[in-house]
Write a protein that holds these residues in place. Structure first.
Motif, mmCIF file in Angstrom:
data_model
loop_
_atom_site.group_PDB
_atom_site.id
_atom_site.type_symbol
_atom_site.label_atom_id
_atom_site.label_comp_id
_atom_site.label_asym_id
_atom_site.label_seq_id
_atom_site.Cartn_x
_atom_site.Cartn_y
_atom_site.Cartn_z
ATOM 1 N N ALA A 19 3.787 -1.269 -1.742
ATOM 2 C CA ALA A 19 4.393 -1.911 -2.902
ATOM 3 C C ALA A 19 4.195 -3.416 -2.770
ATOM 4 O O ALA A 19 4.397 -3.988 -1.692
ATOM 5 C CB ALA A 19 5.878 -1.578 -2.984
ATOM 6 N N TYR A 20 3.795 -4.013 -3.876
ATOM 7 C CA TYR A 20 3.590 -5.458 -3.894
ATOM 8 C C TYR A 20 4.948 -6.152 -3.875
ATOM 9 O O TYR A 20 5.889 -5.703 -4.530
ATOM 10 C CB TYR A 20 2.827 -5.814 -5.166
ATOM 11 N N TRP A 58 3.555 -7.727 0.942
ATOM 12 C CA TRP A 58 3.378 -6.313 0.636
ATOM 13 C C TRP A 58 4.362 -5.535 1.500
ATOM 14 O O TRP A 58 4.781 -5.997 2.562
ATOM 15 C CB TRP A 58 1.949 -5.858 0.949
ATOM 16 N N ARG A 59 4.727 -4.375 1.032
ATOM 17 C CA ARG A 59 5.582 -3.502 1.834
ATOM 18 C C ARG A 59 4.899 -2.150 1.979
ATOM 19 O O ARG A 59 4.482 -1.553 0.977
ATOM 20 C CB ARG A 59 6.942 -3.338 1.160
ATOM 21 N N ASN A 69 2.956 -10.048 5.315
ATOM 22 C CA ASN A 69 2.322 -11.034 4.444
ATOM 23 C C ASN A 69 0.816 -10.836 4.443
ATOM 24 O O ASN A 69 0.247 -10.304 5.394
ATOM 25 C CB ASN A 69 2.649 -12.452 4.888
ATOM 26 N N ALA A 70 0.195 -11.293 3.358
ATOM 27 C CA ALA A 70 -1.247 -11.157 3.242
ATOM 28 C C ALA A 70 -1.811 -12.393 2.559
ATOM 29 O O ALA A 70 -1.107 -13.072 1.807
ATOM 30 C CB ALA A 70 -1.600 -9.909 2.434
ATOM 31 N N VAL A 71 -3.073 -12.669 2.857
ATOM 32 C CA VAL A 71 -3.819 -13.676 2.097
ATOM 33 C C VAL A 71 -4.945 -12.936 1.401
ATOM 34 O O VAL A 71 -5.730 -12.249 2.044
ATOM 35 C CB VAL A 71 -4.399 -14.774 3.008
ATOM 36 N N TYR B 302 -0.264 -6.345 -8.507
ATOM 37 C CA TYR B 302 -0.483 -7.610 -7.810
ATOM 38 C C TYR B 302 -1.104 -8.668 -8.717
ATOM 39 O O TYR B 302 -1.763 -8.357 -9.702
ATOM 40 C CB TYR B 302 -1.402 -7.373 -6.605
ATOM 41 N N VAL B 303 -0.896 -9.913 -8.358
ATOM 42 C CA VAL B 303 -1.498 -11.043 -9.070
ATOM 43 C C VAL B 303 -3.008 -11.005 -8.897
ATOM 44 O O VAL B 303 -3.506 -10.829 -7.788
ATOM 45 C CB VAL B 303 -0.941 -12.366 -8.508
#
Lengths: 90, 417
Positions: A19-20, A58-59, A69-71, B302-303
């Protein structure tokens, strides 16, 4: 569908497991009652909405259940890296 | 501009249809304009058209980074309705629906506005209560909306399954008869032609790379791929890229951009007489005049600016469509695509002035901007011309995120995104 690397499970899994969680590194105010309207606006509503490098949460909701966390590049949707919650912004 | 008429068609036919002039000329950017619209979609072209036709500002340029109508104007599911819950929204969207009526005549261009009715399905007690509340609120605002029983809904839309044993049985529906569809490309082209004939320059393939501000903070013009173009007034109508453009002027906006997908089936004979939307199972569908079933999906989570989304979103939508319309289960889908929609926290648009003098914005339409095209265009033009918002778009200001006077259609939306 995105393939997302969960830094806890250390595995790439399909997006439907995740999930975002919105933009990352937005700190909850420590003293909410001291905030001005403008600061509330920024905290609640203003987002970088970056075209390019985007920090996001994100989860792994159908996996370990943890936030990380993500990039990601929002033009190509390609992940640059993912890292555990609490780690420095990359 | 050659007017389109039966007589003209006949006389041009005698010449083998070789005598038509181009609908809008390819314009080279001038050094300066009275006003610049950034974004050549329906909203932007429409704003230029109304600036020239209604508000007397003809020295206008529309600057588009791609081709006109190639963004969300060419990517949506062309649904038109105005049955929004809150007064502000009902006024805003009904302003647009009133302009849709007669738009083809005004533009001398067939935008194929078809009032075929928008049917919104209720699948549970909450839906029923919520839709009935919408209907009453709409009627108080002079917006038509009526309640149909499942049988009446099926009579209105025969392919609809009202099987009580369905996973999400239809318990009734709200119908807005003035709702319907229009031809999206025609809207962009019609406005472009109308604007160009009034002296507006339509500049395509020219991305804006910066917004220049003077020492007093006011807008001086825009930097583009083809050099600087001066203008004291700049209106931004750039959908998914609005926040990127606002950042060029040093503003951070309460916007996030998401991919939104749609798809069409193979073309079939006319079988689907209206637009059907369902919030609970999340699908919406209509049939185009070409015969394709036009189906809308939800946003990706998501964006993104990639203009494409994931397959599982479409899969989910089609599962819903098959559930509500079992007759389409064996249809094949031809193509799918995505657009980038800019979503505000309260799911209502931002339409008005910005903190930068001379900079105006029309953004945040999220997943439902097409229906508002003429209204948004008119109101953006009004705001630019008067340097003040029209009473209809005054509530849709940027300050509401600071004052807390939100117009929270997110909780009241017909289709959740």
């Amino acid at each position: 569908m995105l393939l997302i690397h969960c830094p806890y499970c250390d595995e790439k899994r399909p997006e439907i497991e995740f999930a975002y969680g919105g933009e990352a590194h937005i700190a909850r105010p420590l003293d909410p009652s001291a905030l001005s309207d403008e600061e509330w606006e920024t905290y609640l509503f203003i987002r970088s909405n970056a075209r390019g490098r985007h920090h996001e949460r994100w989860r792994h909701i159908h996996g370990c259940g943890r936030f990380f966390n993500a990039v990601r590049d929002t033009v190509t949707d390609k992940f640059e890296t993912t890292y555990k919650a609490g780690e420095e912004r990359r | 501009m050659t007017r389109f008429s039966a007589l003209n068609l006949f006389t041009k036919a005698l010449g083998g249809h070789k005598g038509w002039q181009e609908q809008w000329p390819t314009a080279e950017p001038k050094a300066s304009y009275d006003a610049i619209i950034v974004g050549g979609g329906g909203h932007g072209l429409g704003a230029a058209y109304y600036l020239a036709s209604k508000y007397g500002i003809t020295n206008v340029a529309v600057i588009e980074k791609g081709w006109i109508g190639g963004g969300n104007t060419g990517r949506n599911t062309t649904i038109i309705r105005s049955n929004y819950l809150y007064d502000e929204s009902a006024h805003l969207f009904d302003h647009a629906v009133k302009l849709w009526d007669g738009l083809s005549q005004e533009l001398n261009y067939n935008v194929m506005y078809s009032k075929r009715g928008v049917l919104m399905l209720a699948h549970n007690v909450h839906d029923v209560q919520s839709f009935k509340r919408h209907i009453h609120a709409n009627r108080l605002n002079g917006v038509d909306n009526e309640w149909l029983t499942p049988e009446e809904a099926q009579a209105y839309c025969p392919p609809l399954s009202i099987d009580p044993n369905a996973r999400y049985p239809v318990m009734g529906a709200a119908l807005q008869r003035r709702g319907g569809t229009a031809r999206h490309d025609s809207v962009a082209w019609g406005y472009a032609r109308g604007a160009a004939s009034r002296g507006v320059d339509i500049i395509q393939n020219c991305a804006v790379t910066g917004i220049r501000r003077g020492p007093d903070g006011a807008v001086e013009g825009v930097e583009t791929e083809r050099g600087f173009i001066a203008a004291k007034k700049v209106g931004v109508s750039a959908a998914g890229n609005s926040s990127v453009l606002m950042q060029m002027a040093g503003l951070r906006f309460p916007l996030e951009s998401y991919p939104l997908q749609a798809l069409v089936s193979e073309p079939i004979k006319p079988v689907f007489p209206c637009v059907v939307m369902s919030n609970t199972v999340h699908a919406y569908m209509s049939q185009s005049d070409k015969g394709e079933l036009v189906i809308g999906a939800g946003t990706d989570q998501y964006v993104s600016y990639s203009q494409r989304g994931a397959l599982h979103i479409i899969e989910h939508t089609l599962a819903s469509i098959c559930e509500i319309f079992p007759i389409f289960r064996r249809m094949r889908m031809l193509r799918s695509w995505g657009g980038i929609v800019d979503v505000t926290p309260d799911r209502s648009p931002i339409l008005g002035k910005t903190p930068v003098p001379g900079l105006y914005v029309n953004c945040g339409w999220g997943t439902g901007g097409f229906k508002a095209t003429p209204g948004a265009a008119d109101l953006l033009a009004y705001t630019i011309a008067h340097d003040a918002p029209h009473p209809i778009n005054a509530p849709f200001n940027l300050e509401r995120f600071r004052t807390g006077r939100l117009i929270d259609e997110a909780a009241a939306a017909a289709v959740a995104h």
